[in-house]
Design an enzyme around this catalytic site. Structure first.
Site, mmCIF file in Angstrom:
data_model
loop_
_atom_site.group_PDB
_atom_site.id
_atom_site.type_symbol
_atom_site.label_atom_id
_atom_site.label_comp_id
_atom_site.label_asym_id
_atom_site.label_seq_id
_atom_site.Cartn_x
_atom_site.Cartn_y
_atom_site.Cartn_z
ATOM 1 N N ASN A 162 0.806 -1.212 -0.194
ATOM 2 C CA ASN A 162 0.239 -0.045 0.155
ATOM 3 C C ASN A 162 1.139 1.180 -0.193
ATOM 4 O OD1 ASN A 162 -1.724 2.319 0.678
ATOM 5 N ND2 ASN A 162 -3.186 0.650 1.360
ATOM 6 N N ASP A 164 0.276 4.074 0.931
ATOM 7 C CA ASP A 164 -0.080 5.070 2.233
ATOM 8 C C ASP A 164 0.536 4.421 3.386
ATOM 9 O OD1 ASP A 164 -1.248 6.960 0.483
ATOM 10 O OD2 ASP A 164 -3.160 6.288 0.997
ATOM 11 N N GLU A 165 0.885 2.986 3.171
ATOM 12 C CA GLU A 165 1.443 2.447 4.286
ATOM 13 C C GLU A 165 2.982 1.959 4.577
ATOM 14 O OE1 GLU A 165 -1.382 -0.379 6.325
ATOM 15 O OE2 GLU A 165 -2.866 0.038 4.787
ATOM 16 N N MET A 166 3.279 0.801 3.710
ATOM 17 C CA MET A 166 4.777 0.739 3.763
ATOM 18 C C MET A 166 5.470 0.802 2.336
ATOM 19 S SD MET A 166 4.499 -2.837 6.231
ATOM 20 C CE MET A 166 6.217 -2.901 6.552
#
Length: 366
Positions: A162, A164-166
Site C-alpha cells: 500500500n 500509504d502504508e509501507m
C-alpha cells in the site's frame, strides 16, 4: 403481558432486525438472556445469580469459550516459520524507505495498535482509518475493517504494497531480502522454496496467530467457574447479553459475528461498499472482536472515541446519524436507555476481556 409471550415477541423482533442489518448471508440471532419483564422496564432489574446466568448463556446464546486459534493446514506454526515471521514483523526493510515495519502501526506495547486515531501515512499526513489491533486476528474469517482479505496470509501483503502504508513493491522486496544471506538461510529452513511472496505472507501470518488473548475471567466463567466474575461483572455480562444488545453482533468464539454493519458513524468512509460495489454496504464494517479491549484505545474505525466509556455512551444513544445506519440500531438501540449504574456494570464486564497480550520484542535481524 405474559412474560413468556413477551419474551417470544422480543426474540422475534430481534431476529427480524438482524435479518435486515447483516450483509447478504443469514445471521443467526442470539436470544437475549434477560428478556425484559415489567420490573426491568421500570429500571428495577431483579438480581440473578452467577449460576442462573451461566445456565441462561449455555441455553440461549452463541457465547462460547474462545478455544485455540485456527491454523491452516498449509501453514503450520513450526519454530522456523515463527522465528522468521517475528523477524519480518519487526524489520523496517519491508518498507520502501526502510523505516516502517509492521510493528510501527502494530506496537506490542500499545495493544498491537499505534494508540492514534488513524495511522500516519507513508508520505506524511493522516490515514483514513484506525490501525486495527493484531490481537486475536487469527480468529477472523476476514481481515481489515472492510473485510477485503479473507485470510491473514492475504492480509499480510496488503500493507507492504500500500503506497500509504509501507509502500514497497513485492518484487523489490524479494530482491532486497534475497540479497541478505541471513534471510536466505531462514527462508530455506522454513520453506522448501525459499523467498517468495507467498512465504513472506505465511511467515507473517503464522507469527501473528501467536498474538492471542484468551483465558480471561469471562472465559473461565463460561467453562463453569462462577466465581471468576464479581457481582458487578456478572451484572455487566447480563446487560451485554440483554438490554445493551452487545451480543447481537459480538458473539461467537472471538466475540465477533464476522458480519458487516453501519453503526451510524458520520464519516465519508465507504466501508464494505468499496469491496463489494453494493450500495447497501455503504459505511458497513466488520464487527471487531473484544478481546484485549483495554489495550487498544482509541476505538472505532476512525479512532474517534478515546475510551470504552465513550463507546458505551455512543451505542446507548443509538450512534450517529449516517443515512445508511443499520436497521437494528435504528429500531432497537436509538436510544437504549442505560442508567449510570448499568453503564458502570457493563464497563466492568468489558474490562474483564482485556487480558494480557503476549509481548514479542524485536529480535536480532539478519
Amino acid at each position: 403481558m405474559n412474560k413468556l409471550v413477551k419474551g417470544a415477541v422480543i426474540t422475534f423482533l430481534l431476529c427480524v432486525g438482524l435479518s435486515a442489518c447483516g450483509e447478504k448471508e443469514k445471521v443467526k440471532a442470539p436470544a437475549p438472556t434477560n428478556l425484559p419483564t415489567e420490573r426491568q422496564e421500570e429500571g428495577q432489574a431483579s438480581e440473578i445469580t452467577p449460576e442462573e446466568l451461566l445456565t441462561s448463556l449455555r441455553n440461549h446464546t452463541t457465547l462460547v469459550p474462545i478455544g485455540d486459534v485456527p491454523i491452516p493446514e498449509d501453514n503450520p506454526m513450526n519454530s522456523e516459520v515463527l522465528e522468521l515471521g517475528q523477524a519480518l514483523f519487526f524489520d523496517p526493510r519491508l518498507s520502501g524507505n526502510n523505516q516502517v515495519s509492521c510493528a510501527t502501526c502494530h506496537d506490542p506495547n500499545l495493544g498491537y495498535g499505534d494508540a492514534k486515531p488513524t495511522f500516519d501515512k507513508f508520505a506524511g499526513g493522516n490515514g483514513v482509518r484506525n490501525s486495527p489491533t493484531v490481537i486475536n486476528s487469527g480468529y477472523y474469517t476476514s481481515n481489515f475493517w472492510d473485510g477485503r482479505a479473507p485470510s491473514l496470509e492475504e492480509q499480510a501483503l496488503g500493507p507492504i504494497q500500500n503506497p500509504d502504508e509501507m509502500n514497497q513493491p513485492l518484487d523489490e522486496l524479494i530482491k532486497e531480502l534475497s540479497a541478505i544471506k541471513g534471510y536466505q538461510e531462514r527462508f530455506q529452513a522454513a520453506f522448501n522454496d525459499g523467498i517468495t511472496e507467498q512465504n513472506i505472507a505465511k511467515a507473517l501470518a503464522a507469527f501473528q496467530r501467536q498474538i492471542v488473548v484468551k483465558d480471561t475471567p469471562y472465559d473461565r466463567f463460561l467453562v463453569g467457574d462462577t466465581e471468576a466474575l464479581t457481582k458487578q461483572e456478572v451484572s455487566g455480562l447480563r446487560l451485554f447479553t440483554g438490554k445493551a444488545f452487545c451480543v447481537t453482533c459480538h458473539n461467537g468464539p472471538n466475540l465477533s459475528d464476522n458480519n458487516y454493519y453501519n453503526i451510524g458513524l458520520n464519516t465519508e468512509d465507504k466501508g464494505r461498499e468499496a469491496v463489494t460495489g453494493q450500495e447497501g454496504d455503504l459505511g458497513r464494517i466488520r464487527t471487531p472482536g473484544l478481546y484485549g479491549i483495554t489495550h487498544t484505545a482509541p476505538y472505532m474505525r476512525d479512532g474517534s472515541l478515546a475510551t470504552i466509556e465513550e463507546v458505551i455512551d455512543y451505542y446507548d444513544r443509538g450512534g450517529d446519524s449516517h443515512p445508511n445506519k443499520s436497521f437494528f440500531i435504528k429500531k432497537f438501540m436509538s436510544p437504549i436507555g442505560l442508567t449510570d449504574q448499568e453503564k458502570e456494570d457493563l464497563l466492568a464486564f468489558l474490562k474483564t476481556l482485556g487480558g494480557e497480550p503476549p509481548i514479542f520484542t524485536k529480535p536480532e535481524l539478519p
